[in-house]
Design an enzyme around this catalytic site. Sequence first.
Site, PDB file in Angstrom:
ATOM      1  N   HIS A   1       1.994   2.176  -3.422  1.00  0.00           N
ATOM      2  CA  HIS A   1       0.996   2.893  -4.226  1.00  0.00           C
ATOM      3  C   HIS A   1       1.178   4.408  -4.102  1.00  0.00           C
ATOM      4  O   HIS A   1       0.953   5.144  -5.054  1.00  0.00           O
ATOM      5  CB  HIS A   1      -0.429   2.561  -3.749  1.00  0.00           C
ATOM      6  CG  HIS A   1      -1.030   1.340  -4.393  1.00  0.00           C
ATOM      7  ND1 HIS A   1      -1.306   1.271  -5.737  1.00  0.00           N
ATOM      8  CD2 HIS A   1      -1.420   0.150  -3.882  1.00  0.00           C
ATOM      9  CE1 HIS A   1      -1.844   0.086  -6.028  1.00  0.00           C
ATOM     10  NE2 HIS A   1      -1.920  -0.620  -4.908  1.00  0.00           N
TER      11      HIS A   1
ATOM     12  N   GLU B   1       0.823  -1.221   0.000  1.00  0.00           N
ATOM     13  CA  GLU B   1       0.000   0.000   0.000  1.00  0.00           C
ATOM     14  C   GLU B   1       0.858   1.272   0.000  1.00  0.00           C
ATOM     15  O   GLU B   1       0.510   2.244  -0.680  1.00  0.00           O
ATOM     16  CB  GLU B   1      -0.967   0.013   1.191  1.00  0.00           C
ATOM     17  CG  GLU B   1      -1.961  -1.143   1.232  1.00  0.00           C
ATOM     18  CD  GLU B   1      -2.721  -1.392  -0.057  1.00  0.00           C
ATOM     19  OE1 GLU B   1      -2.928  -0.437  -0.827  1.00  0.00           O
ATOM     20  OE2 GLU B   1      -3.086  -2.554  -0.309  1.00  0.00           O
TER      21      GLU B   1
HETATM   22 NI    NI Z   1      -2.699  -2.585  -4.738  1.00  0.00          NI
END
Ligand code: NI
Length: 207
Positions: free
Chosen positions: A193, A190
């Site tokens: 990202h 995450e």
């Molecule tokens: Ni993802």
Amino acid sequence: MKKITLKGIAFLATVFIMTTIGTQSCNNSTSWTSDEEALINDAPDTKMRLWTIDNAEDSIFLRQPSQPLTQADIQQPIFELLKERMLLTVTDPENEGVGIAAPQVGIGRQVVAVQRFDKPGQPFEFYVNPRLTYLSDEKQKGWEGCLSVPNQRGEVLRSKQVVVTFNHPTTFELQCDTVEGFTAIIFQHETDHLSGTLYIDKAETLK
Ligand code: NI
């Protein structure tokens, strides 16, 4: 023109200093853009559209680094709504995930939700401006998927243990947490990202 007395100058100087200190220590302006507010407000109480690499424009957006949030930003109702709608999106029974980052719903901000498999009840928790301030040299290989990369999985080598440093999503207090195992993999996926990195960039095998 009015005659300015010494007393008047002293008064004006005091007002100027207090105003300056006030704006520095208690910046109450938010940085949410009208585009972000429109997107988050477009359909309250529903999941958001997932931005995927199958769409050329989405793909470009997913590769952009996300911007940090201020304390004033997280005190706005728009932030509560964003969290609610990100949660609805990642827990959609038809397309479930174990984590989601704001850019995956078109919001280029440093916010992620991570399912804490290492906590009782395995709750989703939100992290604002998260940074991995430690990544163990000891690594583990595991299969990953991504809501923004439909119909693919890949094997990625990740650190076994990380320390995540973040702002608390309600108090903005700077905190850190040591995380291991599968939950540590989610944090790495995450936070990637937020810098525009997708797991497919790091995967050793894809299928
Ligand atoms: Ni993802």
